[in-house]
Motif scaffolding. Structure first.
Motif, short mmCIF file in Angstrom:
data_model
loop_
_atom_site.label_atom_id
_atom_site.label_comp_id
_atom_site.label_asym_id
_atom_site.label_seq_id
_atom_site.Cartn_x
_atom_site.Cartn_y
_atom_site.Cartn_z
N GLY A 96 0.82 -1.21 0.00
CA GLY A 96 0.00 0.00 0.00
C GLY A 96 0.84 1.26 0.00
N ILE A 97 1.90 1.27 0.79
CA ILE A 97 2.80 2.44 0.84
C ILE A 97 3.50 2.62 -0.50
CG2 ILE A 97 4.91 3.34 1.89
CD1 ILE A 97 3.94 2.10 4.55
N ILE A 98 3.94 1.53 -1.13
CA ILE A 98 4.60 1.62 -2.44
C ILE A 98 3.62 2.16 -3.49
CG2 ILE A 98 5.58 0.24 -4.33
CD1 ILE A 98 6.87 -1.52 -2.15
N MET A 99 2.40 1.67 -3.48
CA MET A 99 1.38 2.15 -4.43
C MET A 99 1.08 3.64 -4.21
SD MET A 99 0.74 -0.25 -6.49
CE MET A 99 -0.73 0.30 -7.30
N PHE A 100 1.02 4.05 -2.96
CA PHE A 100 0.75 5.45 -2.65
C PHE A 100 1.88 6.35 -3.15
CE2 PHE A 100 0.96 9.07 0.36
CZ PHE A 100 -0.25 9.68 0.02
N VAL A 101 3.13 5.94 -2.96
CA VAL A 101 4.29 6.72 -3.42
C VAL A 101 4.30 6.78 -4.95
CG1 VAL A 101 6.81 6.75 -3.54
CG2 VAL A 101 5.66 6.34 -1.36
N LEU A 102 4.00 5.65 -5.62
CA LEU A 102 3.92 5.66 -7.07
C LEU A 102 2.82 6.59 -7.57
CD1 LEU A 102 4.48 1.92 -8.06
CD2 LEU A 102 5.92 3.88 -8.63
N TRP A 103 1.67 6.55 -6.93
CA TRP A 103 0.56 7.42 -7.32
C TRP A 103 0.96 8.88 -7.16
CZ3 TRP A 103 -2.45 10.80 -4.32
CH2 TRP A 103 -3.54 11.35 -4.97
#
Length: 173
Positions: free
Chosen positions: A6-13
């Motif tokens: 979730g943290i990785i997806m948030f940073v990518l977004w």
């Protein structure tokens, strides 16, 4: 594990999220605005600076259509710029020229228009409409309808008032 994903997806977004372009009214003129035979067939010239604030995201613009209004009266309209691609962190001057279709001396709005011109301040609106797609490397987003709204004043001689030069326009998606 889910928290890390979730943290990785948030940073990518956050890093791939496109920012809206910015538009600034650079110049606007209607030569011979103060003539007595109306505003029909007068050239309407303007320059709007488009700025792409995105670091890694380009913008594809469709054909840009322009309209100029005095109150609710359409003064001029037509295509302004053909489709183009805006590089990331780029600035592009959009120069447009339209032909005025009114107001005419027989139109009741002409009296107000001529009175405002004689007083030295004609309030106008420039609307630019187009579609845009954002491009992140090889990936394009879907098309979004974009509307740019610039409110400004002209002096009696048909030139842009100094206080409205480089004024940021309102952008709607």
């Amino acid at each position: 594990m889910v928290l890390v994903a979730g943290i990785i997806m948030f940073v990518l977004w956050l890093s791939l999220r496109p920012h809206r372009p910015r538009f600034f009214l650079d110049d606007f003129t209607i030569p011979n605005l103060n003539r007595q035979s109306g505003a029909v067939n007068l050239p309407v010239r303007f320059t709007v600076d488009e700025r792409n604030p995105n670091q890694k995201i380009g913008i594809h613009y469709g054909t840009i259509f322009g309209s100029v209004y005095y109150n609710d009266l359409l003064v001029a309209s037509g295509p302004v710029v053909q489709p183009f691609y805006q590089q990331p962190k780029g600035d592009t001057p959009l120069a447009g020229e339209l032909t005025a279709s009114g107001p005419t001396p027989g139109n009741p709005a002409w009296q107000r228009f001529a009175g405002d011109a004689a007083a030295g301040s004609v309030a106008l609106r420039l609307l630019l409409n187009s579609t845009v797609r954002f491009q992140v490397q090889m990936w394009d987003t879907r098309e979004h309808h974009m509307k740019v709204d610039c409110e400004f004043g002209l002096r009696g001689d048909g030139t842009l008032q100094q206080g409205d030069k480089n004024k940021q326009c309102t952008l709607y998606f």
